[in-house]
Write an enzyme that holds these catalytic residues in place. Structure first.
Site, PDB file in Angstrom:
ATOM      1  N   GLY A 163       0.807  -1.211   0.000  1.00  0.00           N
ATOM      2  CA  GLY A 163       0.000   0.000   0.000  1.00  0.00           C
ATOM      3  C   GLY A 163       0.835   1.253   0.000  1.00  0.00           C
ATOM      4  NE  ARG A 169       4.613  -0.742  -9.055  1.00  0.00           N
ATOM      5  CZ  ARG A 169       4.604  -1.742  -9.951  1.00  0.00           C
ATOM      6  NH1 ARG A 169       5.744  -2.351 -10.251  1.00  0.00           N
ATOM      7  NH2 ARG A 169       3.491  -2.106 -10.552  1.00  0.00           N
ATOM      8  CB  VAL A 170      10.352  -2.508  -2.102  1.00  0.00           C
ATOM      9  CG1 VAL A 170      11.794  -2.602  -1.617  1.00  0.00           C
ATOM     10  CG2 VAL A 170       9.465  -1.893  -1.029  1.00  0.00           C
ATOM     11  CG  ASP A 181       1.515  -3.261   9.606  1.00  0.00           C
ATOM     12  OD1 ASP A 181       0.743  -4.218   9.812  1.00  0.00           O
ATOM     13  OD2 ASP A 181       1.843  -2.853   8.468  1.00  0.00           O
TER      14      ASP A 181
END
Length: 521
Positions: free
Chosen positions: A389, A392-393, A505
Site C-alpha cells: 500500500g 513499490r520496493v 504493524d
C-alpha cells in the site's frame, strides 16, 4: 664592360650556342671589334644572349617576364601572362628567381661598392583574408643558388645552422608578414634589412610617405594589391634606403626605412640578385609583376600600364567560396550548440529535485535521484522486490560503493503519503539497533518520494512460512531466534530508545531476513 652595338645583332642567337659564337668571334677577329678596341670576353657574350632589354649588363628592365630568361628553381614559375610567381599551393616549399647575369658591384681599384638602385612591383595574395603566410625577399647572393636553405620562416635563404654567419655574404630586403619571435620581428607586417641572417639590422612597419599631408600612412603587405618598392644604395653616404608605395603612387620623396652600412666587406666581386620566397602551413601566392635595376644611377621607372594583371578573379572566387563555407560552418556550430544546450536542460530537468525546510531538521543522507535511478537500472521490473500500500520496493546497487540497497518508491501526490514519508524519516533516521532495518537515506523528485534501506538478501519472513515455491522448513531453534530478534527490536522501539515508537504493524511480511538466523524488523 659594354655590350656589342646593334650592328652585331646578326650574330646574336640562342644562348645554347654561346661557346660556338665566342670561338668564332675570337678566331675571325672581326674588324669592328678591333676598331672599338674592345676585348671580347665570355661575360659580354652572355650579356648579349640573356634577353636583357637594356644596353648594359649593369642595368636591366622587365615590364613583365614573358619571354625573359630568369634562372628559376623550386616553385618559382613564369605564368603565361608574364607574372613571376614565386609560391604556389604547395606547403613547406621555396622558390627563387635569379637574374642570370652576375653583377660586378665592386670598384676593383679601391674595393668600394658602386651605388645601385632597383625597383620592383610585387603583390601578396593571402590564402585567407588578413592571414599572412611567409613573405618574400629581394636578395644579393654570392651564388646562383642557395643550397641548404629552408622554407617557412627562413624564406628559402638560410637554415638553422648558417643563419647569421658572416661567411654568408648575403644582403636581403625582407617583406615579412609573419611575427616570428625567434628572429626578433617587430610585427607581422614589416620590411626589414637583413645582413647574413634573418634578424633584421633595421625594420619598420610597412608604410609610405604622403606628400600632401607630410606624414606616413600604413600599408598592408597582404592586401592582395600590387605595390612598388625602391631599394637604393649610396656609396657616398654608405646608406641603404627602402621606399614603398601603392601601385599607382609615384615614388615618395621620403624613404620609410634606412640603414647606414658600408657594403664593401659584405659584397663579393661577383653577386647575383634574386627574389626568394617560401611557404609554410599558410599558402599565399607571392607575385612579382615587373623589375628594373641600374648601377651608378636611378633604376628605370616601370611602365605600369604594360605590367601583367593579377589573377584577381580567381582570388575572388576563392574568397567567395571561403565565405560560403565559413557561413555554413557558423550555422552548423549554432545548431549543434542549441541542441546541446536543450539536451543539457532536459537532462537536468529529468533529475531535478525538491528541497523543503523540514529536510534541514533531519540530518539524514539525501541521495540524488540520478544516483538511485542508475542503481535500480531505471526502476526496471526485473529489480522489483515487492508491492504494498505504501508503494513499490526495488533492489539496487549504488554505482560508487557497490552497496546493495532496497529503494521504497512512494507516491508524493497524496497528503497521507507525504506524512508517512516525513514520519518515517523523522523516526527511523535516529534509530540504531541490530534488529532494526537501517534507513540509509532518502530522495525526492517532483511527484516521487524514495526511502533507501539496507537490502535483506532473503526477503521477508512470510516467504519462508507461506510461499509454496520455497518449501523451506524452519527448525524450532530457528523459529525461536526469529521470535527473539523481533522481540528485541520491538523492546528497543517501545522502551529503550529516548522516544517511544509504536510499530503497530507487526506481521510476517514486515519481518526481513538477511539469513535464517538473523531477523530484522
Amino acid at each position: 664592360m659594354r655590350c656589342l652595338p646593334p650592328i652585331m645583332n646578326r650574330l646574336i642567337v640562342s644562348h645554347h650556342n654561346i661557346w660556338q659564337i665566342t670561338t668564332e668571334l675570337l678566331q675571325k677577329k672581326i674588324p669592328i671589334l678591333l676598331k672599338m678596341e674592345v676585348k671580347l670576353s665570355l661575360l659580354s657574350v652572355i650579356c648579349l644572349l640573356t634577353g636583357i632589354t637594356a644596353t648594359k649588363y649593369e642595368e636591366f628592365t622587365y615590364n613583365g617576364f614573358k619571354g625573359s630568361e630568369l634562372y628559376l628553381d623550386g616553385m618559382a614559375e613564369i605564368t603565361p601572362s608574364g607574372l613571376l610567381r614565386l609560391t604556389n599551393t604547395t606547403r613547406i616549399q621555396q622558390g627563387h628567381a635569379f637574374h642570370k647575369v652576375p653583377l660586378h658591384l665592386k670598384n676593383k681599384s679601391d674595393g668600394n661598392v658602386y651605388s645601385f638602385s632597383t625597383c620592383f612591383v610585387f603583390a601578396m595574395i593571402p590564402e585567407y583574408p588578413d592571414v599572412g603566410g611567409d613573405g618574400l625577399a629581394l636578395v644579393l647572393s654570392p651564388t646562383k643558388g642557395l643550397p641548404g636553405a629552408l622554407p617557412k620562416q627562413y624564406l628559402g635563404l638560410f637554415n638553422s645552422t648558417n643563419n647569421g654567419n658572416s661567411s654568408n655574404h648575403v644582403l636581403a630586403i625582407e617583406l615579412d608578414t609573419v611575427f616570428n619571435m625567434e628572429f626578433g620581428d617587430i610585427d607581422n607586417n614589416h620590411v626589414g634589412i637583413d645582413v647574413n641572417g634573418l634578424r633584421s639590422k633595421n625594420a619598420t612597419t610597412a608604410s609610405y610617405f604622403i606628400e600632401k599631408i607630410g606624414k606616413f600612412e600604413n600599408l598592408s603587405l597582404i592586401s592582395g594589391k600590387p605595390m612598388q618598392v625602391w631599394v637604393d644604395y649610396s656609396n657616398l653616404e654608405k646608406k641603404l634606403n627602402v621606399t614603398i608605395s601603392p601601385f599607382s603612387v609615384p615614388k615618395p620623396s621620403h624613404p620609410f626605412l634606412s640603414y647606414f652600412i658600408d657594403l664593401s666587406s659584405l659584397i663579393l666581386d661577383t653577386m647575383y640578385i634574386v627574389f626568394s620566397s617560401s611557404t609554410g602551413s599558410i599558402l599565399p601566392s607571392n607575385y612579382v609583376l615587373g623589375w628594373s635595376f641600374k648601377m651608378n644611377g636611378q633604376a628605370a621607372a616601370l611602365n605600369l600600364s604594360s605590367l601583367p594583371s593579377l589573377p584577381s578573379a580567381k582570388h575572388g572566387r576563392k574568397l567567395a567560396s571561403l565565405i560560403i563555407w565559413l557561413s555554413l560552418g557558423v550555422v552548423v556550430f549554432i545548431t549543434v550548440t542549441a541542441f546541446s544546450i536543450a539536451y543539457i536542460i532536459r537532462r537536468k530537468a529529468r533529475y531535478a529535485e525538491v528541497l523543503e525546510e523540514w529536510e534541514l531538521d533531519h540530518r539524514t543522507h539525501r541521495f540524488s535521484y540520478k544516483e538511485l535511478f542508475k542503481a535500480t537500472k531505471g526502476f526496471r521490473e526485473e529489480n522489483l522486490l515487492g508491492v504494498g500500500g505504501f508503494g513499490r520496493v526495488y533492489k539496487g546497487k549504488l554505482p560508487s560503493s557497490k552497496t546493495e540497497i532496497a529503494v521504497k518508491r512512494m507516491s508524493h501526490d497524496s497528503k497521507q503519503g507525504m506524512r508517512e514519508f516525513v514520519g518515517e524519516i523523522a523516526s527511523n533516521s535516529q534509530l540504531r539497533h541490530r534488529n532494526l532495518v537501517q534507513l540509509l537515506g532518502y530522495s525526492r523528485r517532483k511527484g516521487e518520494l524514495l526511502l533507501v534501506h539496507e537490502f535483506m538478501s532473503n526477503g521477508s519472513l512470510d516467504k519462508f512460512l507461506y510461499d509454496a515455491n520455497k518449501p523451506t522448513s524452519l527448525s524450532w531453534s530457528q523459529r525461536l531466534k526469529i521470535i527473539r530478534g523481533v522481540a528485541s527490536g520491538l523492546l528497543y522501539l517501545h522502551e529503550e530508545w529516548e522516544h517511544i515508537v509504536i510499530h503497530r504493524d507487526i506481521k510476517a511480511s514486515n519481518v526481513s531476513m538477511d539469513s535464517v538466523d538473523q531477523t530484522w524488523v
